[in-house]
Design a protein around this motif. Sequence first.
Motif, PDB file in Angstrom:
ATOM      1  N   ASN A 171      12.097 -21.963   6.723  1.00 12.44           N
ATOM      2  CA  ASN A 171      12.510 -21.343   7.986  1.00 12.44           C
ATOM      3  C   ASN A 171      12.643 -19.831   7.793  1.00 12.44           C
ATOM      4  OD1 ASN A 171      15.376 -20.643   7.274  1.00 12.44           O
ATOM      5  ND2 ASN A 171      15.436 -22.874   6.968  1.00 12.44           N
ATOM      6  N   ALA A 172      12.774 -19.128   8.927  1.00 13.35           N
ATOM      7  CA  ALA A 172      12.752 -17.645   8.894  1.00 13.35           C
ATOM      8  C   ALA A 172      13.873 -17.072   8.031  1.00 13.35           C
ATOM      9  CB  ALA A 172      12.826 -17.088  10.309  1.00 13.35           C
ATOM     10  N   ASP A 173      15.016 -17.818   7.922  1.00 19.11           N
ATOM     11  CA  ASP A 173      16.142 -17.304   7.133  1.00 19.11           C
ATOM     12  C   ASP A 173      15.783 -17.146   5.666  1.00 19.11           C
ATOM     13  OD1 ASP A 173      17.620 -17.248   9.362  1.00 19.11           O
ATOM     14  OD2 ASP A 173      18.599 -19.201   9.022  1.00 19.11           O
ATOM     15  N   GLU A 174      14.794 -17.922   5.214  1.00 17.59           N
ATOM     16  CA  GLU A 174      14.436 -17.876   3.789  1.00 17.59           C
ATOM     17  C   GLU A 174      13.471 -16.740   3.449  1.00 17.59           C
ATOM     18  OE1 GLU A 174      13.116 -21.548   2.164  1.00 17.59           O
ATOM     19  OE2 GLU A 174      14.812 -22.637   2.986  1.00 17.59           O
ATOM     20  N   VAL A 175      12.897 -16.101   4.461  1.00 13.85           N
ATOM     21  CA  VAL A 175      11.943 -15.016   4.189  1.00 13.85           C
ATOM     22  C   VAL A 175      12.728 -13.823   3.642  1.00 13.85           C
ATOM     23  CG1 VAL A 175      10.157 -13.506   5.151  1.00 13.85           C
ATOM     24  CG2 VAL A 175      10.553 -15.767   6.168  1.00 13.85           C
ATOM     25  N   PRO A 176      12.365 -13.323   2.436  1.00 12.85           N
ATOM     26  CA  PRO A 176      13.080 -12.158   1.920  1.00 12.85           C
ATOM     27  C   PRO A 176      13.000 -11.006   2.920  1.00 12.85           C
ATOM     28  CG  PRO A 176      11.677 -13.101   0.225  1.00 12.85           C
ATOM     29  CD  PRO A 176      11.327 -13.789   1.512  1.00 12.85           C
ATOM     30  N   ARG A 177      14.024 -10.190   2.950  1.00 15.51           N
ATOM     31  CA  ARG A 177      14.075  -9.081   3.918  1.00 15.51           C
ATOM     32  C   ARG A 177      13.462  -7.804   3.377  1.00 15.51           C
ATOM     33  NH1 ARG A 177      14.747 -13.438   6.717  1.00 15.51           N
ATOM     34  NH2 ARG A 177      16.009 -13.166   8.580  1.00 15.51           N
ATOM     35  N   GLN A 178      13.163  -7.790   2.084  1.00 15.95           N
ATOM     36  CA  GLN A 178      12.597  -6.571   1.493  1.00 15.95           C
ATOM     37  C   GLN A 178      11.401  -6.904   0.615  1.00 15.95           C
ATOM     38  OE1 GLN A 178      16.071  -4.829  -0.515  1.00 15.95           O
ATOM     39  NE2 GLN A 178      15.958  -3.179   0.995  1.00 15.95           N
ATOM     40  N   ALA A 179      10.535  -5.928   0.456  1.00 16.52           N
ATOM     41  CA  ALA A 179       9.361  -6.112  -0.406  1.00 16.52           C
ATOM     42  C   ALA A 179       9.012  -4.789  -1.069  1.00 16.52           C
ATOM     43  CB  ALA A 179       8.178  -6.607   0.416  1.00 16.52           C
ATOM     44  N   TYR A 180       8.323  -4.886  -2.201  1.00 20.13           N
ATOM     45  CA  TYR A 180       7.750  -3.706  -2.834  1.00 20.13           C
ATOM     46  C   TYR A 180       6.301  -3.629  -2.376  1.00 20.13           C
ATOM     47  CZ  TYR A 180      11.735  -4.135  -6.025  1.00 20.13           C
ATOM     48  OH  TYR A 180      12.996  -4.229  -6.554  1.00 20.13           O
ATOM     49  N   THR A 181       5.873  -2.456  -1.992  1.00 15.02           N
ATOM     50  CA  THR A 181       4.483  -2.331  -1.555  1.00 15.02           C
ATOM     51  C   THR A 181       3.814  -1.076  -2.108  1.00 15.02           C
ATOM     52  OG1 THR A 181       2.993  -2.200   0.369  1.00 15.02           O
ATOM     53  CG2 THR A 181       5.108  -1.111   0.606  1.00 15.02           C
ATOM     54  N   MET A 182       2.543  -1.199  -2.392  1.00 20.28           N
ATOM     55  CA  MET A 182       1.733  -0.045  -2.752  1.00 20.28           C
ATOM     56  C   MET A 182       1.804   0.935  -1.575  1.00 20.28           C
ATOM     57  SD  MET A 182      -2.269  -0.302  -3.814  1.00 20.28           S
ATOM     58  CE  MET A 182      -2.265  -1.390  -5.214  1.00 20.28           C
ATOM     59  N   GLY A 183       1.838   2.241  -1.857  1.00 18.87           N
ATOM     60  CA  GLY A 183       1.927   3.222  -0.776  1.00 18.87           C
ATOM     61  C   GLY A 183       0.590   3.453  -0.088  1.00 18.87           C
ATOM     62  N   VAL A 184       0.657   4.030   1.106  1.00 17.80           N
ATOM     63  CA  VAL A 184      -0.555   4.287   1.891  1.00 17.80           C
ATOM     64  C   VAL A 184      -1.466   5.292   1.176  1.00 17.80           C
ATOM     65  CG1 VAL A 184      -1.407   5.277   4.061  1.00 17.80           C
ATOM     66  CG2 VAL A 184       0.555   3.731   4.085  1.00 17.80           C
ATOM     67  N   GLN A 185      -0.852   6.301   0.579  1.00 21.60           N
ATOM     68  CA  GLN A 185      -1.685   7.298  -0.110  1.00 21.60           C
ATOM     69  C   GLN A 185      -2.453   6.651  -1.267  1.00 21.60           C
ATOM     70  OE1 GLN A 185       0.086  10.461  -2.625  1.00 21.60           O
ATOM     71  NE2 GLN A 185      -0.769  11.872  -1.119  1.00 21.60           N
ATOM     72  N   THR A 186      -1.790   5.753  -1.988  1.00 23.31           N
ATOM     73  CA  THR A 186      -2.452   5.050  -3.097  1.00 23.31           C
ATOM     74  C   THR A 186      -3.600   4.194  -2.562  1.00 23.31           C
ATOM     75  OG1 THR A 186      -0.300   4.941  -4.176  1.00 23.31           O
ATOM     76  CG2 THR A 186      -2.037   3.544  -5.095  1.00 23.31           C
ATOM     77  N   ILE A 187      -3.360   3.485  -1.479  1.00 24.96           N
ATOM     78  CA  ILE A 187      -4.414   2.655  -0.868  1.00 24.96           C
ATOM     79  C   ILE A 187      -5.603   3.537  -0.492  1.00 24.96           C
ATOM     80  CG2 ILE A 187      -4.997   1.277   1.185  1.00 24.96           C
ATOM     81  CD1 ILE A 187      -2.050   0.234   1.117  1.00 24.96           C
ATOM     82  N   MET A 188      -5.308   4.683   0.109  1.00 28.28           N
ATOM     83  CA  MET A 188      -6.379   5.576   0.587  1.00 28.28           C
ATOM     84  C   MET A 188      -7.181   6.190  -0.554  1.00 28.28           C
ATOM     85  SD  MET A 188      -6.690   5.694   3.882  1.00 28.28           S
ATOM     86  CE  MET A 188      -7.326   7.286   4.407  1.00 28.28           C
ATOM     87  N   ARG A 189      -6.624   6.138  -1.776  1.00 26.58           N
ATOM     88  CA  ARG A 189      -7.363   6.710  -2.913  1.00 26.58           C
ATOM     89  C   ARG A 189      -8.480   5.782  -3.412  1.00 26.58           C
ATOM     90  NH1 ARG A 189      -2.618   9.609  -5.362  1.00 26.58           N
ATOM     91  NH2 ARG A 189      -2.110   7.714  -6.461  1.00 26.58           N
ATOM     92  N   ALA A 190      -8.462   4.524  -2.957  1.00 22.33           N
ATOM     93  CA  ALA A 190      -9.513   3.590  -3.410  1.00 22.33           C
ATOM     94  C   ALA A 190     -10.881   4.132  -2.997  1.00 22.33           C
ATOM     95  CB  ALA A 190      -9.276   2.214  -2.790  1.00 22.33           C
ATOM     96  N   LYS A 191     -11.876   3.854  -3.850  1.00 26.10           N
ATOM     97  CA  LYS A 191     -13.224   4.369  -3.544  1.00 26.10           C
ATOM     98  C   LYS A 191     -13.825   3.662  -2.340  1.00 26.10           C
ATOM     99  CE  LYS A 191     -13.992   5.334  -8.387  1.00 26.10           C
ATOM    100  NZ  LYS A 191     -14.634   4.768  -9.582  1.00 26.10           N
ATOM    101  N   MET A 192     -13.492   2.385  -2.206  1.00 28.12           N
ATOM    102  CA  MET A 192     -13.979   1.628  -1.047  1.00 28.12           C
ATOM    103  C   MET A 192     -12.847   0.736  -0.531  1.00 28.12           C
ATOM    104  SD  MET A 192     -17.078  -1.118  -0.804  1.00 28.12           S
ATOM    105  CE  MET A 192     -17.736  -1.533   0.802  1.00 28.12           C
ATOM    106  N   ILE A 193     -12.730   0.638   0.773  1.00 26.16           N
ATOM    107  CA  ILE A 193     -11.708  -0.233   1.363  1.00 26.16           C
ATOM    108  C   ILE A 193     -12.401  -1.290   2.224  1.00 26.16           C
ATOM    109  CG2 ILE A 193      -9.790  -0.342   3.009  1.00 26.16           C
ATOM    110  CD1 ILE A 193      -8.837   2.336   1.970  1.00 26.16           C
ATOM    111  N   VAL A 194     -12.025  -2.539   2.015  1.00 27.17           N
ATOM    112  CA  VAL A 194     -12.557  -3.635   2.833  1.00 27.17           C
ATOM    113  C   VAL A 194     -11.378  -4.274   3.562  1.00 27.17           C
ATOM    114  CG1 VAL A 194     -13.822  -5.817   2.848  1.00 27.17           C
ATOM    115  CG2 VAL A 194     -14.379  -4.064   1.143  1.00 27.17           C
ATOM    116  N   MET A 195     -11.387  -4.148   4.870  1.00 28.38           N
ATOM    117  CA  MET A 195     -10.332  -4.759   5.687  1.00 28.38           C
ATOM    118  C   MET A 195     -10.869  -6.059   6.278  1.00 28.38           C
ATOM    119  SD  MET A 195      -7.659  -5.023   7.724  1.00 28.38           S
ATOM    120  CE  MET A 195      -6.665  -3.555   7.556  1.00 28.38           C
ATOM    121  N   ALA A 196     -10.268  -7.180   5.904  1.00 31.93           N
ATOM    122  CA  ALA A 196     -10.684  -8.482   6.442  1.00 31.93           C
ATOM    123  C   ALA A 196      -9.693  -8.877   7.533  1.00 31.93           C
ATOM    124  CB  ALA A 196     -10.696  -9.528   5.325  1.00 31.93           C
TER     125      ALA A 196
END
Length: 241
Positions: A171-196
């Motif tokens: 149920n929704a109560d079990e979903v953690p409220r926080q996450a660690y995520t790669m930053g947008v700038q790091t994502i944008m540094r990839a040579k190629m991005i594939v969005m599915a």
Amino acid sequence: MKVIRTRDYDDMSRKTANIISAQVILKPDCTLGLATGTTPIGAYEQLIKWYEKGDVTFAEVSTYNLDEYRGLTGKNPQSYRYFMNHTFFDHIDIKPENTHVPEGANLDAEIACREYDELVRKAGHLDLQLLGLGRNGHIGFNEPGESFSKGCQCVDLTQSTIEANARLFDNADEVPRQAYTMGVQTIMRAKMIVMAVSGEDKAQAVHDMIHGPVTPHCTASILQLHTNCVVVADEAALSLC
Ligand code: F6R
């Protein structure tokens, strides 16, 4: 931004897998940024099939996942590390030590994020970054906000993301409220991005990503500025475009 229109989810999955496998064939020791969630499962299944047929090998590939729930260890079936192992890594010949996911078990957000940034930085520009799209336009867990993030960060998940991800928990109560995520700038540094992306529930986010202004209120809109970004989307996801 190049848009590849596909018939449906299966077609989208095969085309996404084709792009990833071409990258691995062209550069066997490439670095891949990977995503979890429902969207890439079909592409991972297709890649496993090609691996089993001997068409592609991951023996020299290194991977860097986008995100992980804060507070979950890799043994927790809801963690993204567990998902990646069971959905993909355990079925191919990738070396486990070459697979990387932010350390959700480390509750010290500053250290966990700094260490992950350091790992990704050492890898250089990722050769290919696979992304899924949140209904609110997020990439990784970079939720809509007032600015684009740079490096890895600890984020409070929005109510819409918690509800969207609740389907994978009891149920929704079990979903953690926080996450660690790669930053947008790091994502944008990839040579190629594939969005599915697949499904009508993503149609508004897809529209805003492709046609809307570049704004942190729709994080994915920044992909318009990437010089080598491919969106592989099915008819339903493109229904508002
Ligand atoms: C997952 C991730 C998220 C998902 C997005 C879409 O690693 O980074 O941005 O890609 O929430 O999730 P699904 O594919 O489950 O709709």
